[in-house]
Design a protein around this motif. Sequence first.
Motif, short mmCIF file in Angstrom:
data_model
loop_
_atom_site.label_atom_id
_atom_site.label_comp_id
_atom_site.label_asym_id
_atom_site.label_seq_id
_atom_site.Cartn_x
_atom_site.Cartn_y
_atom_site.Cartn_z
N ASP A 94 2.57 7.67 9.82
CA ASP A 94 2.85 9.06 10.15
C ASP A 94 2.75 9.24 11.67
O ASP A 94 2.46 8.28 12.40
N ARG B 39 2.12 -3.07 11.30
CA ARG B 39 1.44 -1.79 11.44
C ARG B 39 1.11 -1.50 12.91
O ARG B 39 1.28 -0.37 13.38
N ASP C 93 -1.27 6.82 11.20
CA ASP C 93 -1.94 6.44 9.95
C ASP C 93 -0.91 5.93 8.94
O ASP C 93 0.17 6.50 8.78
N LEU C 94 -1.28 4.87 8.24
CA LEU C 94 -0.35 4.19 7.34
C LEU C 94 0.04 5.06 6.15
O LEU C 94 -0.80 5.68 5.50
N ILE C 95 1.35 5.09 5.86
CA ILE C 95 1.85 5.77 4.66
C ILE C 95 2.18 4.73 3.59
O ILE C 95 1.84 4.90 2.42
N TRP D 3 -2.69 13.11 20.50
CA TRP D 3 -4.06 12.76 20.14
C TRP D 3 -4.66 11.74 21.10
O TRP D 3 -5.88 11.67 21.25
N ARG E 90 0.43 5.66 0.09
CA ARG E 90 -0.44 6.84 0.13
C ARG E 90 0.38 8.05 -0.28
O ARG E 90 1.44 8.32 0.30
N ARG F 155 0.58 10.39 13.54
CA ARG F 155 -0.73 10.06 14.08
C ARG F 155 -0.99 8.56 14.08
O ARG F 155 -1.97 8.08 14.61
N MET G 19 0.87 -1.18 0.00
CA MET G 19 0.00 0.00 0.00
C MET G 19 0.90 1.22 0.00
O MET G 19 1.96 1.23 0.64
#
Lengths: 138, 138, 138, 138
Positions: free
Chosen positions: C33, C56, C37-39, D49, B43, C35, B41
């Motif tokens: 990242d 992950r 969230d997957l890059i 967060w 992004r 936060r 994956m």
Amino acid sequence: MSSLTLTEAHEIISTGLAKAEATGVLIAISVVDPRGDLIAMARMDGAPWRTPAISRGKAIASACFGRSSGEMTDGSQSPVMRAVMAQLDGDFIPGQGALPVFRDGVLVGAAGGSGAASQEDEDAVRAGIEAAGLSATA
Amino acid sequence: MSSLTLTEAHEIISTGLAKAEATGVLIAISVVDPRGDLIAMARMDGAPWRTPAISRGKAIASACFGRSSGEMTDGSQSPVMRAVMAQLDGDFIPGQGALPVFRDGVLVGAAGGSGAASQEDEDAVRAGIEAAGLSATA
Amino acid sequence: MSSLTLTEAHEIISTGLAKAEATGVLIAISVVDPRGDLIAMARMDGAPWRTPAISRGKAIASACFGRSSGEMTDGSQSPVMRAVMAQLDGDFIPGQGALPVFRDGVLVGAAGGSGAASQEDEDAVRAGIEAAGLSATA
Amino acid sequence: MSSLTLTEAHEIISTGLAKAEATGVLIAISVVDPRGDLIAMARMDGAPWRTPAISRGKAIASACFGRSSGEMTDGSQSPVMRAVMAQLDGDFIPGQGALPVFRDGVLVGAAGGSGAASQEDEDAVRAGIEAAGLSATA
């Protein structure tokens, strides 16, 4: 990623709750950053226990797509919307009451209300966003 | 079970993202094996945080039934589709943007995009599949 | 919030997988990242299906607290750690194999490996982080 | 059921955050009613967060049993505590950082902090509770 500050979030909340009080309704307002993480939330005395989570869910939906959560209701039966609602275990609510927040054209978060008629929820957060010198449109 | 290789997955992704960049959109692309398990994956910088999960969910749906995920939207309210979406907690998305991948007529996985208009998501992965010398149809 | 770029994430992954290949192990590497969230994620041909989610989860834990996920194992029975693991439905893994990533002293994400012995998982991502000109320590 | 008012919750939060600022730490503070439902939450600019959910979870634990959440850590492996943590999906955190709030000897809610060392989290909410003219002990 630029974000609303806590000071801005509190301005949105205090004006929004004042607007609700003037209207005679009891609501909660949640303010989130562009990622959908909560910055501040306040529930008026007497507003139902469910309102913090619902106002937050609307704000998360609004921040996620950079749109008013009310505009998303028509498409909320699409496979993508249904999937995101499931992925977030109900913490994503494409129903009226939240608006995205832009500063100089940049999405910096969203604010959502819950507890009154959904138009009143939205009117309250819109008043708060404007009072903070921010905008609900890019 | 024959599967896309990581090299093929990366070819799909790099061509797909180049296509998106040329179109001026920001997306994520997920490539899965025939079982729906993620192979790779990526992004793009600036693509929303939600795009990895949504692109993967579309690819899973496509691999699961060996069809384009967009073809599955019409039937997505059927009890079976609703059940599969619930069983996978939202990680199965019968919405446009993913295509199955065949090598010599054999299903070897699927690729899905998210972040742009759903037709653009699909166009990006189609370009990637073709560049890798593979096919979106049996 | 500053974040790893996709180019940096791919450098981490390609060097990390080369290191694993040299060691003779099959792994997946996830890069997230700040936060969580997957890059980007890549799974070597033959690495088990479970490795994308585990790599992950380790990377998410590492990004969340800005520490190596292996250092967090000792405290993983604390109420806060148990709660975060439950809140994230298993997508937070305080086990060895991920490292935070800093650029000029700023946390910009994390990288995690899964599939080999946990020290080898960690060694692979460390090699990747260094090859990308980044650091696993502030 | 007597409850903290929103005004009292905001006094606890503003003094608590000022205390954190003076200490040089970044935290979030959640204030809940005796049922554990959120009244108000504020996260300082730059606090992670994860801190809203963790501060809320500690406050929920504190309100649920009318005790400091830190006192509950020793018993947190008991079947009842493990069950409550599971029932609430991680939103119940028997870890230091929250205190119950009493008005004239009556439990009216709880306040929890997250983001600093757990003793600092607790010190911040204690300062807030006292500034609001309330008490952390019956």
